[in-house]
Design an enzyme around this catalytic site. Structure first.
Site, PDB file in Angstrom:
ATOM      1  N   CYS A 114       0.823  -1.233   0.000  1.00  0.00           N
ATOM      2  CA  CYS A 114       0.000   0.000   0.000  1.00  0.00           C
ATOM      3  C   CYS A 114       0.849   1.271   0.000  1.00  0.00           C
ATOM      4  CB  CYS A 114      -0.936   0.007   1.195  1.00  0.00           C
ATOM      5  SG  CYS A 114      -1.949  -1.470   1.283  1.00  0.00           S
ATOM      6  N   HIS A 254      -3.646   6.915   3.139  1.00  0.00           N
ATOM      7  CA  HIS A 254      -4.032   5.641   2.530  1.00  0.00           C
ATOM      8  C   HIS A 254      -5.432   5.283   3.021  1.00  0.00           C
ATOM      9  CE1 HIS A 254      -4.204   1.620   1.179  1.00  0.00           C
ATOM     10  NE2 HIS A 254      -3.967   1.062   2.356  1.00  0.00           N
ATOM     11  N   ASN A 284     -10.267  -0.363  -0.022  1.00  0.00           N
ATOM     12  CA  ASN A 284      -8.807  -0.268   0.024  1.00  0.00           C
ATOM     13  C   ASN A 284      -8.242  -0.718  -1.323  1.00  0.00           C
ATOM     14  OD1 ASN A 284      -6.071  -0.630   0.465  1.00  0.00           O
ATOM     15  ND2 ASN A 284      -6.314  -1.696   2.418  1.00  0.00           N
TER      16      ASN A 284
END
Ligand code: UT7
Length: 327
Positions: A114, A254, A284
């Protein structure tokens, strides 16, 4: 610090198929209420026939190039942060290079989960600090839906597909990336894994139980580490630039869990309007989440020249990172 890379164009691309929490209720033992309460996610985008990681990456890249008024032939380098490439070989980056016709550009994928986009931005920043005329495409692109175990309710409700891209070149004034900070802790790798189909466990499916061919996560442990690491690396960015939280115009974190983002917001003492959130729409999207959010923030006119923008990421590995930018 003197600024390095200046972002001169942004773009994003999302698959057209929407998978809602209600759809997931039909697939696993979950509820819209649980997912919204525990994560903030309402729906996510999932690739359909004819869509792929590299196609999303190309679409996002074309928009970023158009906005930057840079032609593909002018690009020196293409970096793609991804953990879900079309193939193990070739990289997504060379597929993008071919499709764009970026004949002068080097191209490579970068594996930092990520944090992949911020790691990629950090590499681009170093390149243009040496040669400010360089033009670099940095992309975060993921098709996580192919790596999700659709029988595991603890993970399948979390992830989505998409791509975001930026074009950077060297700063000509006081605007651009002021600093990047990258971190990793491999001792905690086992908390978030995708073991199957690497060279240790090739895809014949015999060596590992089926679930190891998909993303597995000890959610609560990852959550705690994410909160701690994102706060620390955010403060590190501010302190190293002598910036106070209230000087920030926007934080782009994020997009993994609304509660993680809330914890960061509270730690920085910022009002909700200063923290960008779009995870209710996309879930996500790993390396794609920050560049998609940045592109949306730009299109919503949330950023003005001279604004201070802080980006913060955390992901499997663990890896975590921040970038402070004068927009
Ligand atoms: O991008 C990389 C970084 N990733 C992250 O940052 C993700 C970090 N982790 C999280 O976001 C959260 O830990 C989750 C959203 C994954 C889980 O939330 P939680 O509040 O930590 O829940 P939990 O794992 O402690 O589970 C609580 C309960 C459990 O039931 P019991 O054992 O209390 O009876 C789970 O089985 O919720 C259950 N549960 C679910 N229930 C309905 C877990 N997933 C689901 C689900 N629907 N989808």
């Amino acid at each position: 610090m003197k600024p390095g890379a200046m972002i001169i164009g942004t773009g994003s691309a999302l698959p057209s198929r929407v998978l809602t929490n209600r759809d997931l209720e039909e697939m696993v033992d979950t509820s819209d209420e649980w997912i919204v309460q525990r994560t903030g996610i309402k729906e996510r985008r999932i690739v359909g026939p004819g869509e792929s990681n590299s196609k999303l990456a190309v679409e996002a890249a074309k928009k970023a190039l158009e906005e930057a008024r840079v032609s593909p032939e002018e690009l020196d380098l293409i970096i793609v942060g991804t953990l879900t490439p079309d193939y193990l070989m070739p990289s997504v980056a060379v597929l993008v290079q071919k499709e764009l016709g970026a004949v002068r550009a080097g191209a490579f994928d970068l594996s930092a989960t990520c944090s992949g986009f911020l790691y990629g931005l950090s590499v681009a920043d170093q390149y243009v600090r040496v040669a400010p005329e360089r033009k670099i495409l940095v992309i975060g692109s993921e098709v996580l839906s192919t790596k999700v175990n659709w029988e595991d309710r603890t993970t399948c409700v979390l992830f989505g597909d998409g791509a975001g891209a930026v074009v950077v070149t060297g700063s000509r004034d006081d605007r651009g990336v002021l600093s990047t900070h990258l971190h990793a802790d491999g001792s905690l790798w086992h908390l978030l894994t995708l073991k199957g189909c690497g060279s240790l466990y090739p895809p014949c499916g015999k060596e590992l139980p089926r679930e190891e061919y998909f993303i597995r996560m000890q959610g609560r442990e990852v959550f705690k580490n994410a909160v701690r690491a994102m706060e620390t690396v955010a403060l590190e960015a501010l302190e190293s630039n002598g910036v106070q939280p209230e000087d920030l115009a926007l934080v782009i974190p994020h997009q993994a869990n609304r509660r993680i983002i809330e914890a960061l917001r509270e730690r920085l003492g910022l009002p909700p309007e200063k923290v960008f959130v779009n995870l209710h729409k996309y879930g996500n999207t790993s390396a794609a989440s920050i560049p998609i959010a940045l592109d949306e923030a730009v299109r919503e006119k949330r950023l003005s020249p001279g604004d201070l923008v802080l980006m913060v990421a955390f992901g499997g590995g663990f890896t975590w990172a921040s970038a402070l930018i004068r927009w």
